[in-house]
Design a protein around this motif. Structure first.
Motif, mmCIF file in Angstrom:
data_model
loop_
_atom_site.group_PDB
_atom_site.id
_atom_site.type_symbol
_atom_site.label_atom_id
_atom_site.label_comp_id
_atom_site.label_asym_id
_atom_site.label_seq_id
_atom_site.Cartn_x
_atom_site.Cartn_y
_atom_site.Cartn_z
ATOM 1 N N THR A 1 21.185 54.188 39.537
ATOM 2 C CA THR A 1 22.558 54.373 40.010
ATOM 3 C C THR A 1 23.437 53.210 39.555
ATOM 4 O O THR A 1 24.621 53.388 39.244
ATOM 5 C CB THR A 1 22.568 54.455 41.550
ATOM 6 O OG1 THR A 1 21.661 55.473 41.973
ATOM 7 C CG2 THR A 1 23.958 54.735 42.088
ATOM 8 N N ASP B 1 23.508 52.816 35.311
ATOM 9 C CA ASP B 1 24.083 53.954 34.591
ATOM 10 C C ASP B 1 23.067 54.562 33.627
ATOM 11 O O ASP B 1 23.361 54.822 32.463
ATOM 12 C CB ASP B 1 25.350 53.537 33.835
ATOM 13 C CG ASP B 1 26.319 54.699 33.669
ATOM 14 O OD1 ASP B 1 26.023 55.798 34.168
ATOM 15 O OD2 ASP B 1 27.381 54.506 33.041
ATOM 16 N N SER C 1 27.032 58.516 37.883
ATOM 17 C CA SER C 1 27.682 57.757 36.811
ATOM 18 C C SER C 1 29.183 57.912 36.963
ATOM 19 O O SER C 1 29.669 59.034 37.164
ATOM 20 C CB SER C 1 27.256 58.277 35.431
ATOM 21 O OG SER C 1 28.043 57.689 34.410
ATOM 22 N N ARG D 1 27.501 54.083 43.895
ATOM 23 C CA ARG D 1 27.088 52.683 43.994
ATOM 24 C C ARG D 1 27.446 52.049 45.332
ATOM 25 O O ARG D 1 26.927 50.993 45.670
ATOM 26 C CB ARG D 1 27.700 51.894 42.827
ATOM 27 C CG ARG D 1 27.109 52.319 41.497
ATOM 28 C CD ARG D 1 27.821 51.731 40.292
ATOM 29 N NE ARG D 1 27.271 52.299 39.066
ATOM 30 C CZ ARG D 1 27.785 52.073 37.856
ATOM 31 N NH1 ARG D 1 28.858 51.297 37.719
ATOM 32 N NH2 ARG D 1 27.222 52.631 36.797
#
Length: 465
Positions: free
Chosen positions: A56, A59, A287, A322
């Motif tokens: 995560t 990426d 992403s 994130r």
């Protein structure tokens, strides 16, 4: 009585009750029946998959295992938000990637030094599994885990000792976080540290799961609880049997061909229903580049009809970002999909028009002989519909191999408007709109005495009722 014997006794009692419910205790000599747990699992129909971990933050889709644990740093992890999102979406459970191929454990495993403990997140005292398990219980959802046997970090990977390590990890997950409704065993088997490869001890892994939580539905290419559907697009086969021949196969490279996984085996020796996994985004992990690429609601509706509507469960991946939260574009799309599902399937246009077949109760049914048969839905007035939903009473097996539906025209002739092969737990079929007052469904091929539990007519058009 020890726990294992207790669950074994329950399984035996459940099997006896199912046989009794099916009539003579041997409804079809060649039949293979689901366990009570598999029936319960398939009635869940729709769950959330959450891919989350070091990938995560880097990426990437497949980590190398060399990432420093400190890259895992969600500043606002909120598993209650995940659970609230899943419940609002109409999902019945959440399955988390507790350990992906990079070997990073989202719980402080005592068998690895590549975990949330070493990341420093929450002072080294964090435990994502604990937070998610608690959140699922709070929101009335089932809790599941994905634990990859491939480990690109663990130094024992590629040696016999690693099998015991992995079995120990399964034991931790299955004994310290409450009930686990489903456990994913990914068959991926690539290189570990130094290019080593592992010979997995599947018997040890399955034995460990059975000893800890025998009711857990185990996912793999060959089950034994449920199987991969053969693609990652969320589409089951137009013909889809819950039965599968598993002898001589194993997860991963030794799996049955993907077209077999997609369709199953009509006379398969084991009951291993399909699970269709697909991501709401182009990738499995979050992403920023895919924030504007969340699947359209129409595409998700099509996937639902091609998975749940083809005798498979839908496992829709919604990756946490994130921060440690489900992103807004994803959660909004899930709410849109829930709205569309409620609007289309919230009320059958045939409700109450054919007794047990239209009463909304999956445990009532009509029985038809091995030569098939027919039933008719007679409505008070003509209605327009473009979807037909059929369900078998699968605790007594999956027996329908061919069917067709007709409507009665103005001249009294029956006109076929759709036909298919398997039904199973649920079959959803879409077609050009039909307006009629009388609809007839004919079972044209059956492998034995079959039982139809539900038949519904629906319309995708706005305002249709």
């Amino acid at each position: 009585m020890n726990r294992c014997n207790f669950f074994g006794m329950l399984a035996a009692i459940g099997a006896a009750m199912l046989s009794a419910a099916c009539g003579d205790g041997n409804p079809n000599p060649a039949d293979v029946l689901p366990s009570a747990g598999q029936t319960e699992w398939q009635r869940m129909e729709y769950c959330m998959f959450v891919h989350f971990g070091p990938n995560t933050f880097t990426d990437s889709e497949w980590g190398t295992g060399a990432e420093h644990p400190a890259v895992f740093a969600p500043e606002a992890l909120d598993c209650r938000q995940w659970a609230a999102t899943a419940r609002a979406a109409g999902m019945k459970g959440i399955i988390l990637t507790a350990k992906h191929h990079d070997g990073f454990c989202l719980w402080p495993s005592r068998l690895s030094t590549h975990t949330v403990r070493e990341s420093g997140w929450r002072g080294g005292r964090g435990d994502v599994l604990r937070e998610l398990a608690d959140a699922c219980r709070e929101y009335g959802l089932r809790f599941g885990v994905y634990v990859s046997p491939w480990d690109r970090n663990h130094p024992a990977y590629g040696t016999p000792a690693y099998n015991e390590v992995f079995a120990g990890m399964l034991r931790e997950v299955l004994t310290e976080y409450g009930e686990v409704f489903e456990l994913w065993l990914d068959g991926a088997n690539g290189e570990g540290p130094g290019g080593k490869r592992q010979e997995y001890d599947w018997e040890l892994f399955l034995g460990t799961i059975r000893a800890c939580q025998p009711q857990t539905i185990v996912f793999s290419d060959v089950g034994p609880g449920c199987r991969w559907i053969g693609n990652e697009r969320g589409y089951a086969g137009e013909t889809c049997w819950a039965r599968l021949d598993t002898a001589g196969f194993e997860p991963g490279a030794g799996a049955p061909p993907t077209d077999t996984l997609n369709r199953g085996n009509v006379f398969g020796a084991a009951w291993v229903p399909g699970e269709a996994d697909v991501s709401i985004r182009p990738g499995w992990f979050y992403s920023p580049a895919t924030d504007a690429k969340v699947k359209r609601v129409e595409e998700l509706f099509d996937i639902y009809c091609a998975s749940v509507g083809r005798n498979a469960n839908l496992l829709l991946n919604v990756p946490a970002d994130r921060r440690g939260r489900i992103p807004a574009p994803d959660s909004l799309r899930l709410v849109e999909l829930r709205g569309m599902l409620d609007r289309v399937f919230g009320h059958s246009l045939a409700a109450g028009a054919a007794g047990a077949l239209t009463d909304g109760d999956p445990d009532t049914y009509r029985e038809f002989g091995a030569r098939g048969g027919a039933f008719e839905i007679v409505l008070p007035e003509p209605v327009t519909f473009d979807m037909l939903v059929l369900q078998e009473y699968t605790p007594c097996g999956q027996l329908v191999a061919g069917w067709e539906a007709e409507y009665r025209g103005a001249d009294g002739e029956w006109i076929r408007f759709v036909r298919g092969t398997t039904i199973g737990h649920k079959r959803i079929v879409r077609f050009d709109p039909v307006t009629a007052r009388r609809v007839r469904v004919r079972i044209t091929r059956a492998l034995g005495r079959c039982r139809i539990a539900e038949a519904g007519l629906y319309c995708t058009a706005e305002g249709a009722r």
